[in-house]
Design an enzyme around this catalytic site. Structure first.
Site, PDB file in Angstrom:
ATOM      1  N   ASP A  13      39.899 -41.946 -56.042  1.00  0.00           N
ATOM      2  CA  ASP A  13      40.268 -40.574 -56.815  1.00  0.00           C
ATOM      3  C   ASP A  13      40.509 -39.457 -55.643  1.00  0.00           C
ATOM      4  O   ASP A  13      40.163 -39.819 -54.482  1.00  0.00           O
ATOM      5  CB  ASP A  13      38.880 -40.400 -57.551  1.00  0.00           C
ATOM      6  CG  ASP A  13      39.308 -39.478 -59.141  1.00  0.00           C
ATOM      7  OD1 ASP A  13      40.032 -38.481 -58.747  1.00  0.00           O
ATOM      8  OD2 ASP A  13      39.003 -40.132 -59.739  1.00  0.00           O
ATOM      9  N   ASN A  37      45.232 -46.052 -63.125  1.00  0.00           N
ATOM     10  CA  ASN A  37      44.803 -45.425 -64.208  1.00  0.00           C
ATOM     11  C   ASN A  37      44.865 -43.656 -63.950  1.00  0.00           C
ATOM     12  O   ASN A  37      44.829 -42.819 -64.984  1.00  0.00           O
ATOM     13  CB  ASN A  37      43.514 -45.746 -64.503  1.00  0.00           C
ATOM     14  CG  ASN A  37      42.712 -44.732 -65.476  1.00  0.00           C
ATOM     15  OD1 ASN A  37      42.803 -44.951 -66.646  1.00  0.00           O
ATOM     16  ND2 ASN A  37      41.779 -44.018 -64.685  1.00  0.00           N
ATOM     17  N   TYR A  77      54.269 -35.279 -70.089  1.00  0.00           N
ATOM     18  CA  TYR A  77      53.369 -36.326 -70.372  1.00  0.00           C
ATOM     19  C   TYR A  77      53.804 -37.582 -71.202  1.00  0.00           C
ATOM     20  O   TYR A  77      53.677 -38.599 -70.851  1.00  0.00           O
ATOM     21  CB  TYR A  77      52.264 -35.877 -71.050  1.00  0.00           C
ATOM     22  CG  TYR A  77      50.742 -36.781 -70.809  1.00  0.00           C
ATOM     23  CD1 TYR A  77      49.849 -36.819 -70.026  1.00  0.00           C
ATOM     24  CD2 TYR A  77      50.582 -37.543 -72.160  1.00  0.00           C
ATOM     25  CE1 TYR A  77      48.794 -37.697 -70.218  1.00  0.00           C
ATOM     26  CE2 TYR A  77      49.702 -38.299 -72.461  1.00  0.00           C
ATOM     27  CZ  TYR A  77      48.828 -38.525 -71.331  1.00  0.00           C
ATOM     28  OH  TYR A  77      47.759 -39.345 -71.443  1.00  0.00           O
ATOM     29  N   LYS A 134      54.365 -41.352 -69.717  1.00  0.00           N
ATOM     30  CA  LYS A 134      53.906 -42.430 -70.356  1.00  0.00           C
ATOM     31  C   LYS A 134      54.761 -43.619 -70.600  1.00  0.00           C
ATOM     32  O   LYS A 134      54.499 -44.685 -70.688  1.00  0.00           O
ATOM     33  CB  LYS A 134      52.957 -42.130 -71.166  1.00  0.00           C
ATOM     34  CG  LYS A 134      51.589 -41.166 -70.833  1.00  0.00           C
ATOM     35  CD  LYS A 134      50.821 -42.020 -69.726  1.00  0.00           C
ATOM     36  CE  LYS A 134      49.611 -41.483 -69.234  1.00  0.00           C
ATOM     37  NZ  LYS A 134      48.722 -42.126 -68.221  1.00  0.00           N
ATOM     38  N   THR A 172      37.208 -38.393 -73.633  1.00  0.00           N
ATOM     39  CA  THR A 172      36.967 -38.214 -72.051  1.00  0.00           C
ATOM     40  C   THR A 172      36.955 -36.726 -71.582  1.00  0.00           C
ATOM     41  O   THR A 172      37.411 -35.898 -72.484  1.00  0.00           O
ATOM     42  CB  THR A 172      37.862 -39.094 -71.192  1.00  0.00           C
ATOM     43  OG1 THR A 172      39.148 -38.506 -71.428  1.00  0.00           O
ATOM     44  CG2 THR A 172      38.125 -40.538 -71.881  1.00  0.00           C
TER      45      THR A 172
HETATM   46  P1  NAP Z   1      39.767 -37.986 -66.853  1.00  0.00           P
HETATM   47  O1  NAP Z   1      38.657 -38.130 -67.236  1.00  0.00           O
HETATM   48  O2  NAP Z   1      40.481 -36.670 -66.426  1.00  0.00           O
HETATM   49  O3  NAP Z   1      40.234 -39.057 -65.756  1.00  0.00           O
HETATM   50  C1  NAP Z   1      41.307 -38.994 -64.964  1.00  0.00           C
HETATM   51  C2  NAP Z   1      40.950 -39.317 -63.651  1.00  0.00           C
HETATM   52  O4  NAP Z   1      42.135 -39.308 -62.614  1.00  0.00           O
HETATM   53  C3  NAP Z   1      40.130 -38.256 -62.824  1.00  0.00           C
HETATM   54  O5  NAP Z   1      39.158 -38.888 -62.024  1.00  0.00           O
HETATM   55  C4  NAP Z   1      40.997 -37.310 -61.937  1.00  0.00           C
HETATM   56  O6  NAP Z   1      40.513 -36.708 -60.920  1.00  0.00           O
HETATM   57  C5  NAP Z   1      42.027 -38.473 -61.421  1.00  0.00           C
HETATM   58  N1  NAP Z   1      43.070 -38.053 -60.941  1.00  0.00           N
HETATM   59  C6  NAP Z   1      44.002 -36.941 -61.280  1.00  0.00           C
HETATM   60  N2  NAP Z   1      44.982 -36.830 -60.684  1.00  0.00           N
HETATM   61  C7  NAP Z   1      44.732 -37.841 -59.562  1.00  0.00           C
HETATM   62  C8  NAP Z   1      45.434 -37.932 -58.419  1.00  0.00           C
HETATM   63  N3  NAP Z   1      46.756 -37.263 -58.102  1.00  0.00           N
HETATM   64  N4  NAP Z   1      45.120 -39.043 -57.675  1.00  0.00           N
HETATM   65  C9  NAP Z   1      44.020 -39.725 -57.720  1.00  0.00           C
HETATM   66  N5  NAP Z   1      43.181 -39.344 -58.938  1.00  0.00           N
HETATM   67  C10 NAP Z   1      43.439 -38.415 -59.957  1.00  0.00           C
HETATM   68  O7  NAP Z   1      41.033 -38.465 -68.144  1.00  0.00           O
HETATM   69  P2  NAP Z   1      41.002 -39.778 -68.799  1.00  0.00           P
HETATM   70  O8  NAP Z   1      41.241 -39.678 -70.110  1.00  0.00           O
HETATM   71  O9  NAP Z   1      39.788 -40.769 -68.331  1.00  0.00           O
HETATM   72  O10 NAP Z   1      42.322 -40.407 -68.336  1.00  0.00           O
HETATM   73  C11 NAP Z   1      42.752 -41.573 -67.653  1.00  0.00           C
HETATM   74  C12 NAP Z   1      44.026 -42.111 -67.801  1.00  0.00           C
HETATM   75  O11 NAP Z   1      44.028 -42.483 -69.175  1.00  0.00           O
HETATM   76  C13 NAP Z   1      45.183 -41.143 -67.772  1.00  0.00           C
HETATM   77  O12 NAP Z   1      46.154 -41.563 -67.054  1.00  0.00           O
HETATM   78  C14 NAP Z   1      45.326 -40.606 -69.181  1.00  0.00           C
HETATM   79  O13 NAP Z   1      46.778 -40.144 -69.011  1.00  0.00           O
HETATM   80  C15 NAP Z   1      45.353 -41.800 -69.833  1.00  0.00           C
HETATM   81  N6  NAP Z   1      45.011 -41.670 -71.252  1.00  0.00           N
HETATM   82  C16 NAP Z   1      43.970 -41.040 -71.795  1.00  0.00           C
HETATM   83  C17 NAP Z   1      43.718 -40.726 -73.183  1.00  0.00           C
HETATM   84  C18 NAP Z   1      42.671 -39.871 -73.649  1.00  0.00           C
HETATM   85  O14 NAP Z   1      42.622 -39.698 -74.831  1.00  0.00           O
HETATM   86  N7  NAP Z   1      41.496 -39.485 -73.120  1.00  0.00           N
HETATM   87  C19 NAP Z   1      44.578 -41.264 -73.769  1.00  0.00           C
HETATM   88  C20 NAP Z   1      45.529 -42.075 -73.295  1.00  0.00           C
HETATM   89  C21 NAP Z   1      45.858 -42.103 -72.138  1.00  0.00           C
HETATM   90  P3  NAP Z   1      39.695 -35.431 -61.079  1.00  0.00           P
HETATM   91  O15 NAP Z   1      38.913 -35.458 -62.304  1.00  0.00           O
HETATM   92  O16 NAP Z   1      39.000 -35.218 -59.668  1.00  0.00           O
HETATM   93  O17 NAP Z   1      40.920 -34.354 -61.543  1.00  0.00           O
END
Ligand code: NAP
Length: 253
Positions: free
Chosen positions: A38, A91, A157, A161, A192
């Protein structure tokens, strides 16, 4: 009984929060040694502690996946500590501010693409190089239903994706005969910190998000982790190049 990923070395980017954290915990519970990457140590180190408290093995690597040198160092550090990378969950991602196509700034567009799309490519690039040296591996990327259908107000975004789905298919074809499987998950709306941020800044309401889900609720990060585990395990040995939709039927409409 051995776990589904017993002894496997699994790298998880964005492992400090949400879907990445839930997946790290799930795969560690199946015997994997997890390397959590991360760009801010606080969350990642917390996930490491959570895995250890649950009786698993984990380590942390600080890496910004949008920077080539850091993505490369993340993979080489994993190989240095464990000798190989068996599975990778690419991810890490950001949502970016909501702004329609005519109003999205160049800076916002570039940032989202750099992390969500280029970051996945960079990680795959160095992971595949390492996997080829050790006889194969398994990659799962995080795309989204936003890579399959349109969403107003998130042009970068959505484009990022959609790009992840295509990167996944491309790499799956390129390495199908080299014992490297490449798949992606397409989550629906998952509760999340990313979704909490959208709710907090009133970009969208909880009702709008939930009403889009035919199943009548948001998903849980653990429900995505189950899909990732299946794709990483031998139970899905004939599956590659596949976008696995886990979305409560959002895209079934
Ligand atoms: P999240 O809780 O915000 O987790 C994302 C993680 O990625 C965080 O730990 C963040 O770090 C880290 N990150 C961001 N930029 C980064 C970088 N440049 N290098 C390394 N780490 C980085 O969100 P999540 O919902 O779990 O998302 C995880 C994945 O699922 C993402 O790709 C998102 O687009 C995808 N997704 C989410 C949803 C949803 O509804 N939640 C739906 C479809 C897809 P920090 O917290 O330190 O910023």
């Amino acid at each position: 009984m051995p776990g589904l990923l017993q002894g496997k070395i699994v790298l998880v980017t964005g492992g400090g929060s949400g879907i990445g954290r839930a997946t790290a915990l799930r795969v560690a519970g199946e015997g994997a040694k997890v390397m959590i990457a991360d760009y801010i140590p606080e969350g990642g180190e917390r996930t490491v502690r959570m895995v250890k408290e649950a009786g698993g093995e984990a380590g942390f690597i600080e890496a910004d996946v949008s920077i080539a040198g850091q993505a490369e160092a993340m993979v080489s550090e994993t190989v240095k500590r464990h000798g190989r990378v068996d599975c990778a969950f690419n991810n890490a991602g950001i949502e970016g501010k909501m702004a329609n196509t005519a109003e999205c700034s160049e800076e916002l567009f570039d940032r989202v693409i750099a992390i969500n799309l280029k970051g996945v490519w960079l990680c795959m690039k160095y992971e595949i190089q390492a996997m080829l040296k050790t006889g194969g591996g398994n990659i799962v990327n995080t795309a989204s239903i936003a890579g399959l259908v349109g969403f107003e107000g998130l042009p970068a975004y959505n484009a990022s994706k959609g790009g992840v789905v295509q990167l996944t298919r491309t790499a799956a074809l390129e390495f199908a005969t080299k014992k490297i499987r490449v798949n992606c998950v397409c989550p629906g709306v998952i509760r999340t910190p990313m979704v909490e941020r959208l709710l907090d800044n009133r970009s969208i309401t909880e009702e709008e998000l939930t009403s889009g889900e035919p199943i009548g609720r948001m998903g849980r990060p653990e429900e995505i982790a189950e899909g990732v585990l299946w794709l990483m395990s031998d139970a899905s040995s004939f599956v590659t190049g596949h976008p696995l939709v886990i979305d409560g039927a959002w895209v079934a409409r």
